[in-house]
Design a protein around this motif. Structure first.
Motif, PDB file in Angstrom:
ATOM      1  N   LEU A   1       0.834  -1.208   0.000  1.00 21.17           N
ATOM      2  CA  LEU A   1       0.000   0.000   0.000  1.00 21.17           C
ATOM      3  C   LEU A   1       0.868   1.257   0.000  1.00 21.17           C
ATOM      4  CD1 LEU A   1      -2.670  -1.017   2.668  1.00 21.17           C
ATOM      5  CD2 LEU A   1      -3.064  -0.770   0.200  1.00 21.17           C
TER       6      LEU A   1
ATOM      7  N   TYR B   1      -6.902  -3.688  -3.119  1.00 24.18           N
ATOM      8  CA  TYR B   1      -5.820  -3.059  -3.885  1.00 24.18           C
ATOM      9  C   TYR B   1      -5.465  -3.933  -5.094  1.00 24.18           C
ATOM     10  CZ  TYR B   1      -1.704  -0.028  -4.403  1.00 24.18           C
ATOM     11  OH  TYR B   1      -0.769   0.885  -4.852  1.00 24.18           O
TER      12      TYR B   1
ATOM     13  N   THR C   1      -4.412   2.190 -10.470  1.00 21.09           N
ATOM     14  CA  THR C   1      -5.542   2.552  -9.606  1.00 21.09           C
ATOM     15  C   THR C   1      -6.765   3.098 -10.343  1.00 21.09           C
ATOM     16  OG1 THR C   1      -4.498   4.702  -9.190  1.00 21.09           O
ATOM     17  CG2 THR C   1      -4.093   2.941  -7.591  1.00 21.09           C
TER      18      THR C   1
ATOM     19  N   SER D   1      -5.114   6.806  -4.627  1.00 20.65           N
ATOM     20  CA  SER D   1      -5.329   5.430  -5.089  1.00 20.65           C
ATOM     21  C   SER D   1      -6.754   4.922  -4.932  1.00 20.65           C
ATOM     22  CB  SER D   1      -4.363   4.491  -4.367  1.00 20.65           C
ATOM     23  OG  SER D   1      -3.036   4.769  -4.711  1.00 20.65           O
ATOM     24  N   PHE D   2      -7.362   5.131  -3.771  1.00 21.68           N
ATOM     25  CA  PHE D   2      -8.724   4.660  -3.522  1.00 21.68           C
ATOM     26  C   PHE D   2      -9.760   5.755  -3.760  1.00 21.68           C
ATOM     27  CE2 PHE D   2      -7.050   1.272  -0.388  1.00 21.68           C
ATOM     28  CZ  PHE D   2      -7.063   0.310  -1.393  1.00 21.68           C
TER      29      PHE D   2
END
Length: 361
Positions: free
Chosen positions: A158, A172, A187, A353-354
């Motif tokens: 991460l 992920y 991502t 990323s998220f």
């Protein structure tokens, strides 16, 4: 307003981001994340949800996805002295999958000839490379044995701004991940669900796959004041024969090549000739895309909101300038991009990323 002289100044790619805008977990379901659609030529923006992307795709379009699979690339072990150490696997460099380039900590205490013990298995440092990177060799019988060890002993790599743990392995990873080798996820494609992909193909859009194993080239920060002096570490990428064929057919039919993510975009552009033709193959790419670059293949870009001063936001600025036809005047597009980012932050959009996504057309 950013001036042309400042276009290559690293600080021109900075923006204000409150820490609370950094997403710590993905949206659930994945395609419920927000989507900012930016029609650059008209300079219009629409706030939607990612599942609405089907409304902006056309039947002849080709959606290109990066099918790399994130491996549990972070390993903790002990040096021969008993001190703790960390290895982040970056790039496989031998056919047997047992020798890797790895970012090691503490780099000052790990050099060629040293050994590291990870869960009872020896890892040998075989070469010193620049910037804290080492070539390391695992003592296993082959790829299958090594991957079994990695799945058991490795940890999800991460990014440092996500405060998660190994329980987030599934989050992920894209739903279509296939080829082992990445130390970071592509991502932009984390937003897709199997149901959304089915819905996209039902509209007549075709889907093709490339592979770029995400490593240091993608996530290493830019540190040079003049961004033109930044060098991207090479990353392994592949374009299958079937994908090259589908790209050619899409172009002949008048469709658009839509890249999901900067890694897909860099892969496509790395294989393109001056006319935008693509030949299937395998290579290591160090292509650094920043304003002034002329895109040859990619006509639409799905992407997340990227870190300030990163090579990724530079690629996005370059692509937006291409869509605007603003060659020689990229500074205006960069100013607009930074404005969009800062407005999104003020409006509570989720970053990195998220986080939420953009579709630039």
């Amino acid at each position: 307003m950013i001036t042309h002289e400042a276009l290559y100044d690293l600080t021109s790619y900075d923006y204000a981001l409150p820490p609370e805008n950094i997403a710590q977990f993905p949206a659930s379901p994945r395609d419920s994340s927000r989507l900012l659609v930016w029609n650059v030529k008209d300079d219009t923006t629409e706030a939607r949800h990612f599942r609405d992307i089907t409304e902006y795709l056309r039947p002849n379009d080709l959606l290109v996805l990066n099918d790399t699979r994130v491996i549990p690339a972070r390993l903790w072990g002990k040096r021969e002295t008993g001190g703790k150490c960390e290895l982040l696997l970056l790039r496989n460099i031998t056919a047997d999958f047992l020798e890797w380039e790895a970012l090691v900590k503490p780099a000052r205490r790990l050099h060629a000839g040293d050994a590291v013990n990870i869960d009872g298995h020896e890892v040998r440092i075989v070469r010193d490379l620049p910037e804290g990177i080492r070539a390391v060799r695992f003592d296993f019988g082959g790829r299958d044995e090594f991957m079994t060890f990695l799945e058991a002993s490795g940890n999800v790599p991460l990014p440092p701004y996500i405060h998660g743990d190994n329980s987030m392995r599934g989050s992920y990873q894209t739903v279509f991940a296939k080829n082992d080798g990445s130390s970071a996820a592509p991502t932009a494609s984390l937003h897709f669900t199997p149901e959304l992909l089915d819905k996209i193909t039902a509209t007549g859009v075709k889907i093709a796959y490339v592979t770029l194993h995400v490593g240091l080239g993608t996530f290493r920060p830019v540190k040079t004041v003049d961004i033109r002096n930044h060098e991207i570490h090479t990353e392994h990428c592949e374009i299958p024969i079937e994908t090259a064929r589908m790209i050619q057919e899409c172009r002949e039919s008048g469709g658009r090549i839509i890249a999901s993510g900067t890694t897909s975009a860099r892969t496509l552009e790395s294989f393109a000739d001056e006319s935008g033709n693509i030949t299937a193959g395998v290579k290591d790419t160090g292509l650094f895309i920043y304003p002034g670059y002329k895109f040859r293949v990619v006509e639409g870009l799905i992407t997340n909101f990227h870190l300030p001063q990163s090579s990724l936001i530079m690629l996005v600025a370059s692509f937006a300038a291409n869509k605007a036809g603003a060659f020689g005047h990229e500074e205006g597009i960069l100013s607009r991009l930074i404005e969009i980012y800062e407005n999104a932050a003020k409006d509570g959009w989720r970053f990195f990323s998220f986080g939420d996504a953009m579709f630039i057309i």
